[in-house]
Enzyme design. Structure first.
Site, PDB file in Angstrom:
ATOM      1  CD  GLU A 122      -0.660   3.041   3.099  1.00  0.00           C
ATOM      2  OE1 GLU A 122      -0.164   2.337   3.990  1.00  0.00           O
ATOM      3  OE2 GLU A 122      -1.793   3.544   3.168  1.00  0.00           O
ATOM      4  CG  ASP A 133      -0.623   3.643  12.260  1.00  0.00           C
ATOM      5  OD1 ASP A 133      -0.452   3.688  13.478  1.00  0.00           O
ATOM      6  OD2 ASP A 133       0.305   3.721  11.423  1.00  0.00           O
TER       7      ASP A 133
HETATM    8  C1  GCB Z   1      -1.061   1.041   6.455  1.00  0.00           C
HETATM    9  C2  GCB Z   1      -2.064   2.116   6.615  1.00  0.00           C
HETATM   10  C3  GCB Z   1      -1.479   3.384   7.203  1.00  0.00           C
HETATM   11  C4  GCB Z   1      -0.510   3.037   8.313  1.00  0.00           C
HETATM   12  C5  GCB Z   1       0.622   2.204   7.730  1.00  0.00           C
HETATM   13  C6  GCB Z   1       1.617   1.771   8.803  1.00  0.00           C
HETATM   14  O1  GCB Z   1      -1.243   0.105   5.742  1.00  0.00           O
HETATM   15  O2  GCB Z   1      -2.769   2.399   5.448  1.00  0.00           O
HETATM   16  O3  GCB Z   1      -2.526   4.192   7.672  1.00  0.00           O
HETATM   17  O4  GCB Z   1      -0.011   4.156   8.976  1.00  0.00           O
HETATM   18  O5  GCB Z   1       0.093   1.058   7.147  1.00  0.00           O
HETATM   19  O6  GCB Z   1       2.616   2.437   9.002  1.00  0.00           O
HETATM   20  O7  GCB Z   1       1.359   0.762   9.451  1.00  0.00           O
END
Ligand code: GCB
Length: 575
Positions: A463, A130
């Site tokens: 995250e 992403d």
């Molecule tokens: C995730 C990914 C990250 C994305 C994020 C999102 O799990 O690790 O690269 O940008 O989600 O915002 O969807």
């Protein structure tokens, strides 16, 4: 095309922005005569990062090839520039940004063959990550010299015995068997506190100042300086090579529910980042970097993860200097298809870890390696793949824990048995149960309990987050408003406040700043989960986190000036 820079956003040409294939850079440099006449000089061409595949020629002669952006490579070009009367050298670099199932990150070229819908030979690059696949020469390209007998590498690890800091060093050299090596360790005042000779040894520093993270000590990020001098006698006289390496004396350890730095529990309160900005794309840029560090210090963040690839070396140096702890991640992102677990992929991934560890092993700020982000670790080949990859990384560097970041389920993840710390991503009330903030507490508590019961390892919420379009307000909160982003974070925090007393050892917000992605119906000119905009202006969530991080710093560490966080006005890099 300026260097460093991504080529994508500099021009007005939409085709260049999304271009997939070979691009060419060329430049003629005039070398000082000393470099071309003095045969005891080694001339090296160093490329900080070329994304993705690069082939390099000097004066038309092939000198290097390298696979993978984000990590440096170099070529000894002495013979080429010292063989004739020319003092100029033409540097040509061809770069291809195509991503395939065996590259890191992986990607697929999709050929659209229905000629009723697409022109002849039409194809698109598809990826499973992403962020925008920015490409070009992202970091400086430099020519530099050293003597033909030289210090090739230095490997430093540190330990602590009561009050004595121990600095174990190993120096590798090239060019001659007959040389002398002298080693000095200087403190911040320039006093020599220990000396050694030879290619390997241990320096003892009585009453050592330890390297502490930002906000964990009144004098964080103490750096000694290791001065290494190589001297060699040649027919032409004595020659020497000299190298200075900042050294932080610190230890890292993991128990079943704690992450210890210098024997004390460390709680990661920080961010995930991207190397991303307007116009420049993924380039290395000092003003942007200093702004980001000022924001990190303002926020009270003590850590970040280099999601989802290695960042510029200058970033790591600043982390050493300011005590910002780093989880150093490889470009292993978007490993989703079964072809991306092939032997070819694994072999390349092992090599990337070698390059990454070789580059970053001496940074005290780096406390853990992350070999990947959100792979399909429930697929059958993932078990062998991650077992091998993590074992290899530990063999390269036994001094640091290793992880990968997962979004698989606790009971199907085949890689989790091999990590030291469970790093888990979740987007509760965002990608599912959207709009239902009331389910977060239950779901998050269950997530943590399941992982801990299964593995008895410390956990980082690596995250979590929500999109907010800056300036969009809705109360009661609705998705994409600043209020929804804040409320979602608050729900997470209620659970984190409980679990951090048990086994959760960190929380890293997704994301520090808004960033560019591929175009899709889900993204409005990029991903808006930043707590800062792409131009680094705070959204409401930034103030919420700032309050939280300073409070956490108060509770878990030391900070002398909660009201007045320091800014980098006197950075060593500003004039
Ligand atoms: C995730 C990914 C990250 C994305 C994020 C999102 O799990 O690790 O690269 O940008 O989600 O915002 O969807």
């Amino acid at each position: 095309m300026p260097v460093p820079s991504s080529f994508n956003d500099v021009g007005q040409d939409g085709q260049l922005r999304g271009f997939v294939g070979w691009v060419w850079y060329e430049r003629v440099a005039t070398l000082p005569q000393r470099w071309t006449q003095d045969l005891s000089t080694r001339v090296v061409l160093r490329i900080g990062s070329a994304h993705y595949y690069a082939i390099v020629w000097v004066n038309g002669v092939h000198v290097a090839e390298h696979e993978g952006g984000h990590l440096p490579f170099e070529a000894d070009i002495s013979k080429l520039v010292q063989s004739g009367p020319l003092s100029s050298c033409r540097i040509t670099i061809a770069i291809n940004n195509t991503l395939a199932p065996h590259t890191l990150p992986p990607g697929t070229i999709l050929y659209r063959t229905d000629t009723s819908m697409y022109p002849n030979r039409y194809f698109v690059q598809s990826t499973n990550f992403d962020f925008f696949n920015y490409a070009g020469l992202h970091r400086p390209v430099v020519l530099y010299t050293m003597p033909t007998t030289y210090i090739d590498d230095i490997d430093v690890t540190t330990s602590v015995d009561q009050n004595t800091g121990l600095v174990h060093y190993q120096i590798s050299t090239q060019g001659s068997e007959h040389f002398q090596l002298e080693v000095y360790l200087q403190d911040e005042e320039g006093n020599i506190v220990a000396r050694g000779t030879g290619g390997r040894g241990q320096l003892q520093v009585p009453n050592a100042h330890l390297w502490w993270p930002y906000l964990m000590h009144e004098h964080p990020a103490y750096l000694y300086s290791l001065e290494v001098r190589l001297t060699v006698q040649t027919a032409a006289g004595s020659m020497s090579d000299f190298y200075t390496l900042p050294v932080g004396i610190r230890t890292v350890a993991v128990t079943k529910n704690q992450f210890l730095i210098n024997g004390k529990p460390f709680y990661f309160h920080g961010v995930n980042k991207h190397e991303d900005s307007d116009i420049r794309g993924r380039d290395f840029d000092w003003p942007l970097l200093m702004k980001d560090f000022n924001l990190l210090l303002w926020l009270g963040a003590n850590a970040f993860r280099t999601s989802h690839y290695p960042y510029a070396e200058e970033v790591m140096q600043l982390c050493d200097q300011y005590g910002i702890v780093v989880i150093d991640e490889s470009p292993g992102v978007g490993i989703k298809l079964s072809q991306s677990y092939s032997n070819q992929s694994l072999q390349h991934h092992l090599e990337v870890m070698e390059e990454l560890v070789r580059r970053d092993k001496n940074h005290p700020a780096v406390v853990m390696w992350s070999v990947a982000n959100e792979p399909t670790s429930f697929l059958e080949p993932a078990g062998y793949y991650f077992k091998t990859l993590i074992a290899h990384t530990k063999a390269l560097d036994p001094s640091r824990p290793v992880t990968f970041v997962t979004n698989s389920k606790y009971d199907t993840d085949l890689g989790a048995p091999y990590v030291d710390v469970i790093c888990v991503n979740s987007y509760l009330s965002w990608y599912h149960d959207y709009g239902h903030l009331e389910v977060i507490q239950l779901q998050l508590a269950t997530q943590f309990e399941n992982w801990y019961r299964t593995y008895q390892k410390p956990i980082i919420q690596s995250e979590y987050g929500a999109e907010a379009i800056t300036g969009l307000h809705q109360d009661p909160p609705l998705m994409f408003s600043e209020e929804y982003q804040k409320s979602l974070l608050e729900q997470y925090h209620l659970v984190l406040d409980q679990k951090c007393k048990e086994y959760v050892v960190g929380e890293l917000i997704w994301n520090f700043a808004d960033f560019m992605t591929d175009q899709s119906p889900e993204r409005v000119i990029g991903n808006k989960k930043g707590i800062f905009t792409r131009q680094r202006q705070p959204k409401g969530a930034a103030f919420l986190l700032r309050e939280r991080y300073w409070k956490l710093a108060n509770e878990t560490g030391y900070h002398p000036a909660a009201e007045k966080p320091p800014y980098l006005v006197n950075s060593p890099f500003t004039w």
